[in-house]
Design a protein around this motif. Structure first.
Motif, PDB file in Angstrom:
ATOM      1  N   CYS A 305       0.624  13.897  21.600  1.00 59.10           N
ATOM      2  CA  CYS A 305      -0.501  12.967  21.487  1.00 59.10           C
ATOM      3  C   CYS A 305      -0.835  12.760  20.010  1.00 59.10           C
ATOM      4  N   MET A 306      -1.247  11.551  19.677  1.00 60.82           N
ATOM      5  CA  MET A 306      -1.639  11.256  18.289  1.00 60.82           C
ATOM      6  C   MET A 306      -3.139  11.503  18.142  1.00 60.82           C
ATOM      7  N   VAL A 307      -3.488  12.388  17.217  1.00 62.08           N
ATOM      8  CA  VAL A 307      -4.896  12.758  17.014  1.00 62.08           C
ATOM      9  C   VAL A 307      -5.553  11.757  16.065  1.00 62.08           C
ATOM     10  N   ASP A 308      -6.723  11.212  16.464  1.00 61.28           N
ATOM     11  CA  ASP A 308      -7.473  10.287  15.602  1.00 61.28           C
ATOM     12  C   ASP A 308      -8.567  11.005  14.817  1.00 61.28           C
ATOM     13  N   ILE A 309      -9.321  11.848  15.515  1.00 59.89           N
ATOM     14  CA  ILE A 309     -10.488  12.493  14.890  1.00 59.89           C
ATOM     15  C   ILE A 309     -10.506  13.968  15.290  1.00 59.89           C
ATOM     16  N   VAL A 310     -10.876  14.831  14.345  1.00 58.01           N
ATOM     17  CA  VAL A 310     -11.054  16.262  14.629  1.00 58.01           C
ATOM     18  C   VAL A 310     -12.516  16.611  14.351  1.00 58.01           C
ATOM     19  N   GLU A 311     -13.182  17.197  15.350  1.00 56.33           N
ATOM     20  CA  GLU A 311     -14.609  17.552  15.213  1.00 56.33           C
ATOM     21  C   GLU A 311     -14.804  19.041  15.453  1.00 56.33           C
ATOM     22  N   PRO A 312     -14.894  19.865  14.406  1.00 50.89           N
ATOM     23  CA  PRO A 312     -15.157  21.292  14.611  1.00 50.89           C
ATOM     24  C   PRO A 312     -16.573  21.490  15.167  1.00 50.89           C
ATOM     25  N   VAL A 319     -10.986  17.228  19.686  1.00 48.14           N
ATOM     26  CA  VAL A 319     -10.147  16.205  19.065  1.00 48.14           C
ATOM     27  C   VAL A 319     -10.201  14.951  19.930  1.00 48.14           C
ATOM     28  N   VAL A 320     -10.225  13.804  19.239  1.00 49.62           N
ATOM     29  CA  VAL A 320     -10.344  12.521  19.941  1.00 49.62           C
ATOM     30  C   VAL A 320      -9.058  11.730  19.718  1.00 49.62           C
ATOM     31  N   MET A 321      -8.553  11.163  20.822  1.00 46.79           N
ATOM     32  CA  MET A 321      -7.308  10.388  20.776  1.00 46.79           C
ATOM     33  C   MET A 321      -7.515   9.073  21.528  1.00 46.79           C
ATOM     34  N   GLN A 322      -6.560   8.161  21.394  1.00 50.83           N
ATOM     35  CA  GLN A 322      -6.590   6.906  22.144  1.00 50.83           C
ATOM     36  C   GLN A 322      -5.557   6.975  23.253  1.00 50.83           C
ATOM     37  N   MET A 323      -6.017   6.792  24.499  1.00 49.33           N
ATOM     38  CA  MET A 323      -5.066   6.745  25.623  1.00 49.33           C
ATOM     39  C   MET A 323      -5.576   5.724  26.633  1.00 49.33           C
ATOM     40  N   GLY A 324      -4.684   4.903  27.134  1.00 49.55           N
ATOM     41  CA  GLY A 324      -5.087   3.909  28.139  1.00 49.55           C
ATOM     42  C   GLY A 324      -6.197   3.013  27.644  1.00 49.55           C
ATOM     43  N   GLY A 325      -6.248   2.797  26.307  1.00 49.31           N
ATOM     44  CA  GLY A 325      -7.299   1.945  25.734  1.00 49.31           C
ATOM     45  C   GLY A 325      -8.657   2.610  25.664  1.00 49.31           C
ATOM     46  N   LYS A 326      -8.702   3.931  25.889  1.00 46.55           N
ATOM     47  CA  LYS A 326      -9.986   4.662  25.872  1.00 46.55           C
ATOM     48  C   LYS A 326      -9.929   5.787  24.833  1.00 46.55           C
ATOM     49  N   GLN A 344       0.144  15.891  17.996  1.00 49.00           N
ATOM     50  CA  GLN A 344      -0.177  17.261  18.443  1.00 49.00           C
ATOM     51  C   GLN A 344       0.307  17.406  19.884  1.00 49.00           C
ATOM     52  N   LYS A 345       1.049  18.460  20.162  1.00 50.86           N
ATOM     53  CA  LYS A 345       1.492  18.704  21.539  1.00 50.86           C
ATOM     54  C   LYS A 345       0.302  19.265  22.331  1.00 50.86           C
ATOM     55  N   LEU A 346       0.011  18.665  23.460  1.00 50.69           N
ATOM     56  CA  LEU A 346      -1.118  19.108  24.294  1.00 50.69           C
ATOM     57  C   LEU A 346      -0.661  19.262  25.743  1.00 50.69           C
ATOM     58  N   ALA A 347      -1.320  20.183  26.447  1.00 51.68           N
ATOM     59  CA  ALA A 347      -0.996  20.433  27.854  1.00 51.68           C
ATOM     60  C   ALA A 347      -2.153  19.937  28.715  1.00 51.68           C
ATOM     61  N   PHE A 348      -1.827  19.136  29.728  1.00 55.36           N
ATOM     62  CA  PHE A 348      -2.815  18.597  30.672  1.00 55.36           C
ATOM     63  C   PHE A 348      -2.753  19.447  31.942  1.00 55.36           C
ATOM     64  N   ASP A 349      -3.906  19.965  32.386  1.00 54.85           N
ATOM     65  CA  ASP A 349      -3.925  20.777  33.606  1.00 54.85           C
ATOM     66  C   ASP A 349      -4.041  19.857  34.820  1.00 54.85           C
ATOM     67  N   LEU A 350      -2.897  19.546  35.440  1.00 57.40           N
ATOM     68  CA  LEU A 350      -2.904  18.609  36.563  1.00 57.40           C
ATOM     69  C   LEU A 350      -3.465  19.235  37.836  1.00 57.40           C
ATOM     70  N   GLY A 351      -3.680  20.549  37.822  1.00 57.79           N
ATOM     71  CA  GLY A 351      -4.325  21.192  38.974  1.00 57.79           C
ATOM     72  C   GLY A 351      -5.798  20.830  39.071  1.00 57.79           C
ATOM     73  N   LYS A 352      -6.354  20.298  37.971  1.00 58.21           N
ATOM     74  CA  LYS A 352      -7.796  20.034  37.949  1.00 58.21           C
ATOM     75  C   LYS A 352      -8.144  18.563  37.803  1.00 58.21           C
ATOM     76  N   VAL A 353      -7.142  17.678  37.771  1.00 57.83           N
ATOM     77  CA  VAL A 353      -7.473  16.266  37.539  1.00 57.83           C
ATOM     78  C   VAL A 353      -8.066  15.621  38.791  1.00 57.83           C
ATOM     79  N   SER A 354      -8.853  14.583  38.550  1.00 58.35           N
ATOM     80  CA  SER A 354      -9.402  13.754  39.628  1.00 58.35           C
ATOM     81  C   SER A 354      -8.794  12.365  39.504  1.00 58.35           C
ATOM     82  N   TYR A 355      -8.595  11.717  40.641  1.00 55.43           N
ATOM     83  CA  TYR A 355      -8.117  10.328  40.631  1.00 55.43           C
ATOM     84  C   TYR A 355      -9.160   9.452  41.311  1.00 55.43           C
ATOM     85  N   PHE A 356      -9.412   8.291  40.715  1.00 57.47           N
ATOM     86  CA  PHE A 356     -10.409   7.372  41.262  1.00 57.47           C
ATOM     87  C   PHE A 356      -9.798   5.977  41.425  1.00 57.47           C
ATOM     88  N   ALA A 357     -10.300   5.250  42.435  1.00 54.22           N
ATOM     89  CA  ALA A 357      -9.863   3.866  42.651  1.00 54.22           C
ATOM     90  C   ALA A 357     -10.609   2.960  41.671  1.00 54.22           C
TER      91      ALA A 357
END
Length: 365
Positions: A305-312, A319-326, A344-357
């Motif tokens: 993922c491409m990192v735009d902003i880092v906020e300690p 960290v804030v990134m752009q994905m899907g226009g968001k 930056q390599k990041l791991a997404f926990d797909l066991g916890k994601v929600s999907y919405f219509a």
């Protein structure tokens, strides 16, 4: 045993305007119910209907198994703590607390006994001879709670009781109210627009919007499995990331594509949710996007993922990134090496994601 509070098909109208629509909620004795939602969602109106301060336009309302639909507030066996504390300025703290008992004709000895007990519980013994004007906001709040406690009601009602306090005192009072609830095993209904307050206090949360209940559940259910986009966005700080995505369903997994501003899309493979529609909004909490090996669960999928902003932020770094226009926020550990403008390599926990219509906003998984 009958629920301590049982609301069935409740409606409230002002003229032709519907304020509350088909409200159904019940709690058991000892529950801490929090009504939460943005301003104007009807939560205070619902509390006033429970208190009897507002007549209901339809449906039924039972307290302790008794139909209270046409019963006056003083006969409902409730005690209310208001945002403004509503203390009598000319009376001492002791008189403020015992006034209701005096009006009801409780004998002097019982009044004193209850006063002593409550003052000790709330640690306000040294304030009993002062007047409200000589007290801090937190002390006034305790006196208002003391006045409710001496009634020993079936139900305590709190209307945004902490919103007049500064941030630090709010956290302290929140802890006190939680301790009080655990110690007394009392049944409480509490209104707030602060979702952190709702999450920390409640045994059961009702999320409202536009006079309609969006979801009822425990704090964990509301946080981990929001029923729709509104709840997903409203509950949690920072809010859940809600990212438009395309899905290709396969027999063994769904292939989820998230567009990026520059370069190929991020592709995630979800083996748990195989029957998703082509267009979805994927909901992922900031803490469920992490560096590989940190926090992300057993169903982690990695992506560059491409990192735009880092906020300690002390213990965490956002960290804030752009994905899907968001803008998408990830909650990383304090020592992260992520840098703005770098991948930056990041791991997404797909066991916890929600999907919405996207059309209805309703949860799909």
């Amino acid at each position: 045993m009958a629920p301590i509070l049982d609301i069935k098909n409740l409606y409230k109208n002002y003229g032709s305007t519907e304020i509350l629509k088909d409200i159904n909620v019940s709690i058991e004795k000892g529950d801490f119910l929090v009504l939460v939602g943005p301003s104007g969602c009807g939560k205070s109106t619902l509390l006033n209907c429970i208190a009897g301060l507002e007549p209901i336009s339809g449906g039924e309302l039972h307290i302790g198994g008794r139909n209270m639909t046409n019963v006056s507030p003083k006969d409902r066996d409730i005690a209310m703590v208001f945002q403004s504390y509503a203390l009598y300025p000319t009376m001492t703290v002791a008189k403020n607390i015992t006034f209701g008992m005096k009006v009801r004709g409780v004998d002097q000895a019982t009044q004193q006994q209850k006063l002593d007990h409550v003052a000790k519980q709330l640690q306000i013994e040294q304030l009993l001879n002062r007047r409200p004007g000589q007290l801090s906001g937190g002390q006034r709040q305790r006196v208002a709670m003391g006045r409710a406690l001496v009634r020993d009601p079936k139900l305590f009602l709190f209307d945004e009781p902490l919103s007049n306090l500064d941030a630090k005192l709010r956290v302290e009072m929140r802890t006190e109210i939680k301790e009080l609830h655990q110690r007394l095993g009392a049944s409480m209904v509490y209104v707030t627009h602060d979702q952190i307050e709702a999450m920390t206090l409640a045994t059961k949360i009702v999320v409202m919007k536009g006079g309609i209940i969006q979801q009822i559940g425990t704090p964990a259910e509301i946080y981990n499995r929001p029923a729709n986009l509104f709840v997903a966005d409203f509950m949690g700080n920072p809010a859940m990331n809600l990212i438009p995505a395309k899905v290709q369903s396969g027999s063994d997994a769904s292939r989820i594509e998230i567009a990026r501003r520059d370069g190929a899309p991020i592709v995630l493979r979800d083996e748990r949710n195989r029957d998703l529609p082509e267009d979805v909004i994927i909901g992922v909490r900031p803490e469920d996007i992490a560096e590989p090996g940190y926090r992300a669960g057993t169903v982690a999928q990695e992506a560059e993922c491409m990192v735009d902003i880092v906020e300690p932020a002390g213990a965490d770094t956002y960290v804030v990134m752009q994905m899907g226009g968001k803008h998408v926020t990830a909650r990383l550990h304090a020592e992260t090496t992520a840098e703005a403008g770098k991948p930056q390599k990041l791991a997404f926990d797909l066991g916890k994601v929600s999907y919405f219509a996207p059309e209805t906003g309703q949860r799909l998984n």
